[in-house]
Design a protein around this motif. Sequence first.
Motif, PDB file in Angstrom:
ATOM      1  N   ALA A  99     -23.229  -0.770   0.611  1.00 25.02           N
ATOM      2  CA  ALA A  99     -21.905  -0.424   1.136  1.00 25.02           C
ATOM      3  C   ALA A  99     -21.817  -0.861   2.603  1.00 25.02           C
ATOM      4  CB  ALA A  99     -21.654   1.077   0.997  1.00 25.02           C
ATOM      5  N   MET A 106      -2.022  -4.792   3.831  1.00 24.80           N
ATOM      6  CA  MET A 106      -1.376  -3.559   3.382  1.00 24.80           C
ATOM      7  C   MET A 106       0.099  -3.816   3.063  1.00 24.80           C
ATOM      8  SD  MET A 106      -3.189  -1.007   6.095  1.00 24.80           S
ATOM      9  CE  MET A 106      -2.588   0.589   5.628  1.00 24.80           C
ATOM     10  N   HIS A 128     -24.838   9.367  -1.967  1.00 26.95           N
ATOM     11  CA  HIS A 128     -25.342   8.084  -2.445  1.00 26.95           C
ATOM     12  C   HIS A 128     -26.795   7.859  -2.060  1.00 26.95           C
ATOM     13  CE1 HIS A 128     -21.032   6.150  -2.643  1.00 26.95           C
ATOM     14  NE2 HIS A 128     -21.291   6.929  -3.678  1.00 26.95           N
ATOM     15  N   CYS A 179     -14.570   2.336   8.938  1.00 27.99           N
ATOM     16  CA  CYS A 179     -14.931   2.503   7.536  1.00 27.99           C
ATOM     17  C   CYS A 179     -16.323   3.117   7.402  1.00 27.99           C
ATOM     18  CB  CYS A 179     -14.874   1.135   6.851  1.00 27.99           C
ATOM     19  SG  CYS A 179     -15.098   1.205   5.095  1.00 27.99           S
ATOM     20  N   LEU A 236      -8.214   6.532   6.544  1.00 29.39           N
ATOM     21  CA  LEU A 236      -6.799   6.340   6.866  1.00 29.39           C
ATOM     22  C   LEU A 236      -6.434   7.050   8.169  1.00 29.39           C
ATOM     23  CD1 LEU A 236      -5.043   6.638   3.364  1.00 29.39           C
ATOM     24  CD2 LEU A 236      -5.671   4.564   4.604  1.00 29.39           C
ATOM     25  N   LEU A 256     -11.348   8.199   1.818  1.00 32.96           N
ATOM     26  CA  LEU A 256     -10.055   7.565   2.073  1.00 32.96           C
ATOM     27  C   LEU A 256      -9.279   8.326   3.135  1.00 32.96           C
ATOM     28  CD1 LEU A 256      -8.096   5.261   1.052  1.00 32.96           C
ATOM     29  CD2 LEU A 256      -6.985   7.051  -0.272  1.00 32.96           C
ATOM     30  N   PHE A 289      -6.093  -6.679   8.283  1.00 28.08           N
ATOM     31  CA  PHE A 289      -6.125  -5.546   7.360  1.00 28.08           C
ATOM     32  C   PHE A 289      -4.719  -4.950   7.203  1.00 28.08           C
ATOM     33  CE2 PHE A 289      -7.256  -1.391   5.744  1.00 28.08           C
ATOM     34  CZ  PHE A 289      -8.350  -1.663   4.942  1.00 28.08           C
ATOM     35  N   LEU A 313       0.811  -1.218   0.000  1.00 26.64           N
ATOM     36  CA  LEU A 313       0.000   0.000   0.000  1.00 26.64           C
ATOM     37  C   LEU A 313       0.846   1.272   0.000  1.00 26.64           C
ATOM     38  CD1 LEU A 313      -3.046   0.785  -0.010  1.00 26.64           C
ATOM     39  CD2 LEU A 313      -2.709   1.412   2.362  1.00 26.64           C
ATOM     40  N   ASP A 344     -17.237   0.087 -10.161  1.00 31.58           N
ATOM     41  CA  ASP A 344     -17.576   1.480 -10.436  1.00 31.58           C
ATOM     42  C   ASP A 344     -16.311   2.341 -10.520  1.00 31.58           C
ATOM     43  OD1 ASP A 344     -19.783   3.575 -10.636  1.00 31.58           O
ATOM     44  OD2 ASP A 344     -18.518   4.391  -9.050  1.00 31.58           O
ATOM     45  N   ALA A 345     -15.376   2.084  -9.609  1.00 32.97           N
ATOM     46  CA  ALA A 345     -14.133   2.851  -9.633  1.00 32.97           C
ATOM     47  C   ALA A 345     -13.377   2.586 -10.946  1.00 32.97           C
ATOM     48  CB  ALA A 345     -13.264   2.495  -8.427  1.00 32.97           C
ATOM     49  N   LEU A 349      -7.617   4.824  10.868  1.00 37.86           N
ATOM     50  CA  LEU A 349      -6.709   3.668  10.973  1.00 37.86           C
ATOM     51  C   LEU A 349      -5.437   4.063  11.706  1.00 37.86           C
ATOM     52  CD1 LEU A 349      -6.406   1.726   7.594  1.00 37.86           C
ATOM     53  CD2 LEU A 349      -7.306   0.855   9.751  1.00 37.86           C
ATOM     54  N   TYR A 386     -17.341   6.764   5.881  1.00 34.57           N
ATOM     55  CA  TYR A 386     -18.288   6.775   4.751  1.00 34.57           C
ATOM     56  C   TYR A 386     -19.470   7.689   5.041  1.00 34.57           C
ATOM     57  CZ  TYR A 386     -21.737   4.961   1.396  1.00 34.57           C
ATOM     58  OH  TYR A 386     -22.685   4.847   0.408  1.00 34.57           O
ATOM     59  N   PHE A 436      -5.859  -3.003  -4.338  1.00 35.69           N
ATOM     60  CA  PHE A 436      -5.929  -3.322  -2.910  1.00 35.69           C
ATOM     61  C   PHE A 436      -7.333  -3.795  -2.529  1.00 35.69           C
ATOM     62  CE2 PHE A 436      -6.799  -2.148   1.499  1.00 35.69           C
ATOM     63  CZ  PHE A 436      -5.738  -2.754   2.144  1.00 35.69           C
ATOM     64  N   ILE A 464     -18.048  -2.206  -5.798  1.00 35.28           N
ATOM     65  CA  ILE A 464     -17.391  -0.922  -5.547  1.00 35.28           C
ATOM     66  C   ILE A 464     -16.226  -0.737  -6.519  1.00 35.28           C
ATOM     67  CG2 ILE A 464     -16.162   0.482  -3.853  1.00 35.28           C
ATOM     68  CD1 ILE A 464     -17.647  -1.083  -1.640  1.00 35.28           C
TER      69      ILE A 464
HETATM   70  C1  1PX Z   1      -5.914   1.165   3.614  1.00 33.43           C
HETATM   71  C2  1PX Z   1      -7.132   1.557   2.966  1.00 33.43           C
HETATM   72  C3  1PX Z   1      -7.131   1.476   1.496  1.00 33.43           C
HETATM   73  C4  1PX Z   1      -8.487   1.256   1.011  1.00 33.43           C
HETATM   74  C5  1PX Z   1      -8.586   1.327  -0.446  1.00 33.43           C
HETATM   75  C6  1PX Z   1      -9.950   1.132  -0.884  1.00 33.43           C
HETATM   76  C7  1PX Z   1     -10.236   1.822  -2.157  1.00 33.43           C
HETATM   77  C8  1PX Z   1     -11.678   2.081  -2.245  1.00 33.43           C
HETATM   78  C9  1PX Z   1     -12.100   2.564  -3.567  1.00 33.43           C
HETATM   79  C10 1PX Z   1     -13.492   3.082  -3.506  1.00 33.43           C
HETATM   80  C11 1PX Z   1     -13.870   3.750  -4.748  1.00 33.43           C
HETATM   81  C12 1PX Z   1     -15.287   4.149  -4.706  1.00 33.43           C
HETATM   82  C13 1PX Z   1     -15.663   5.002  -5.860  1.00 33.43           C
HETATM   83  C14 1PX Z   1     -17.091   5.374  -5.746  1.00 33.43           C
HETATM   84  C15 1PX Z   1     -17.475   6.440  -6.695  1.00 33.43           C
HETATM   85  C16 1PX Z   1     -18.964   6.716  -6.518  1.00 33.43           C
HETATM   86  O1  1PX Z   1     -19.328   7.342  -5.537  1.00 33.43           O
HETATM   87  N1  1PX Z   1     -19.814   6.249  -7.444  1.00 33.43           N
HETATM   88  C17 1PX Z   1     -21.232   6.365  -7.313  1.00 33.43           C
HETATM   89  C18 1PX Z   1     -21.762   7.531  -8.086  1.00 33.43           C
HETATM   90  O2  1PX Z   1     -21.385   7.450  -9.427  1.00 33.43           O
HETATM   91  P1  1PX Z   1     -22.441   7.877 -10.572  1.00 33.43           P
HETATM   92  O3  1PX Z   1     -21.686   7.726 -11.872  1.00 33.43           O
HETATM   93  O4  1PX Z   1     -23.596   6.937 -10.476  1.00 33.43           O
HETATM   94  O5  1PX Z   1     -22.825   9.287 -10.294  1.00 33.43           O
HETATM   95  C19 1PX Z   1     -21.833   5.052  -7.768  1.00 33.43           C
HETATM   96  O6  1PX Z   1     -23.227   5.092  -7.748  1.00 33.43           O
HETATM   97  C20 1PX Z   1     -21.242   4.033  -6.869  1.00 33.43           C
HETATM   98  C21 1PX Z   1     -21.536   2.782  -6.746  1.00 33.43           C
HETATM   99  C22 1PX Z   1     -20.731   1.797  -5.977  1.00 33.43           C
HETATM  100  C23 1PX Z   1     -20.771   1.877  -4.486  1.00 33.43           C
HETATM  101  C24 1PX Z   1     -19.785   2.797  -3.872  1.00 33.43           C
HETATM  102  C25 1PX Z   1     -19.608   2.559  -2.416  1.00 33.43           C
HETATM  103  C26 1PX Z   1     -18.384   3.280  -1.959  1.00 33.43           C
HETATM  104  C27 1PX Z   1     -17.834   2.811  -0.662  1.00 33.43           C
HETATM  105  C28 1PX Z   1     -16.456   3.348  -0.480  1.00 33.43           C
HETATM  106  C29 1PX Z   1     -15.733   2.633   0.566  1.00 33.43           C
HETATM  107  C30 1PX Z   1     -14.895   1.502   0.069  1.00 33.43           C
HETATM  108  C31 1PX Z   1     -14.666   0.502   1.138  1.00 33.43           C
HETATM  109  C32 1PX Z   1     -13.337  -0.133   1.039  1.00 33.43           C
HETATM  110  C33 1PX Z   1     -12.941  -0.802   2.265  1.00 33.43           C
HETATM  111  C34 1PX Z   1     -11.494  -0.844   2.496  1.00 33.43           C
END
Ligand code: 1PX
Length: 215
Positions: free
Chosen positions: A159, A176, A151, A139, A123, A119, A172, A11, A57-58, A126, A143, A43, A54
């Motif tokens: 989520a 990393m 959302h 988390c 972090l 993030l 976790f 990481l 979408d990213a 964490l 969020y 990751f 998730i």
């Molecule tokens: C040590 C920690 C490192 C953790 C790295 C984890 C990377 C997480 C990447 C998350 C990227 C999420 C992008 C979401 C973008 C978004 O908000 N999209 C929505 C809107 O887009 P639209 O085009 O429709 O206007 C879209 O509707 C999203 C759908 C998917 C669900 C997004 C849930 C986001 C949760 C974020 C937390 C990630 C949990 C990771 C746990 C480590």
Amino acid sequence: PVAPEEQRFCLQEVLDTFKLCLSENEEVSLEHYVAGWRGLVKFLNSLGSVFGFISKDAVNKIKILVGHLDGENGPKYVTVQSMVKYELASDLVDLTKRGNHPESGCRTLLRLHRALRWLELFLERLRTSSEDSKTSVMCAESYNESLAQHHPWLVRKAAGMAFCVLPGRPAFFEVMNVGPPEQVVAMLGEALPLISEVYQVTETLYAQHNLLDLP
Ligand code: 1PX
């Protein structure tokens, strides 16, 4: 069995990419920004398929931005600043409701920008957590303070369910692959100010151009 060192995900390297994002004149390099997100997605994927919706979408958003970078107007997308300038001047952004430009660089990057705030918050939690802190709680709190506000209910629900299966703090930290917990904490302490700065510069730019609510 442990994978050979060079193939193992670390990481620290990912967070280091965000260091490369900012140039001396405070411009954000889109190429490095996207590279940082690629690493984060990697990751996330290593945490399991529950997070697939998730990362999907990213990945989608990363692809859109790469498409702009590699497109015929690529040079206009070198920095976030030049992208905003170009897209606004050329009427390439849907400003108030969704229309002809659902894949503008500005609205696509805004989604990742909001996730960068998550993030940062996560972090920081964490970094200051104790051995018995729960990653799922940290988390979810991060969020709720950030991304959740953008959302709809269904996404928040999904989520929340995914957060519940996050590995505990020791596992976790292990994924990393940075070293013992003290080293993780130290690494986070170094990486966080850089991530915050990238976030702040982008936030200020978007605020100046009234782009924080792009549909
Ligand atoms: C040590 C920690 C490192 C953790 C790295 C984890 C990377 C997480 C990447 C998350 C990227 C999420 C992008 C979401 C973008 C978004 O908000 N999209 C929505 C809107 O887009 P639209 O085009 O429709 O206007 C879209 O509707 C999203 C759908 C998917 C669900 C997004 C849930 C986001 C949760 C974020 C937390 C990630 C949990 C990771 C746990 C480590």
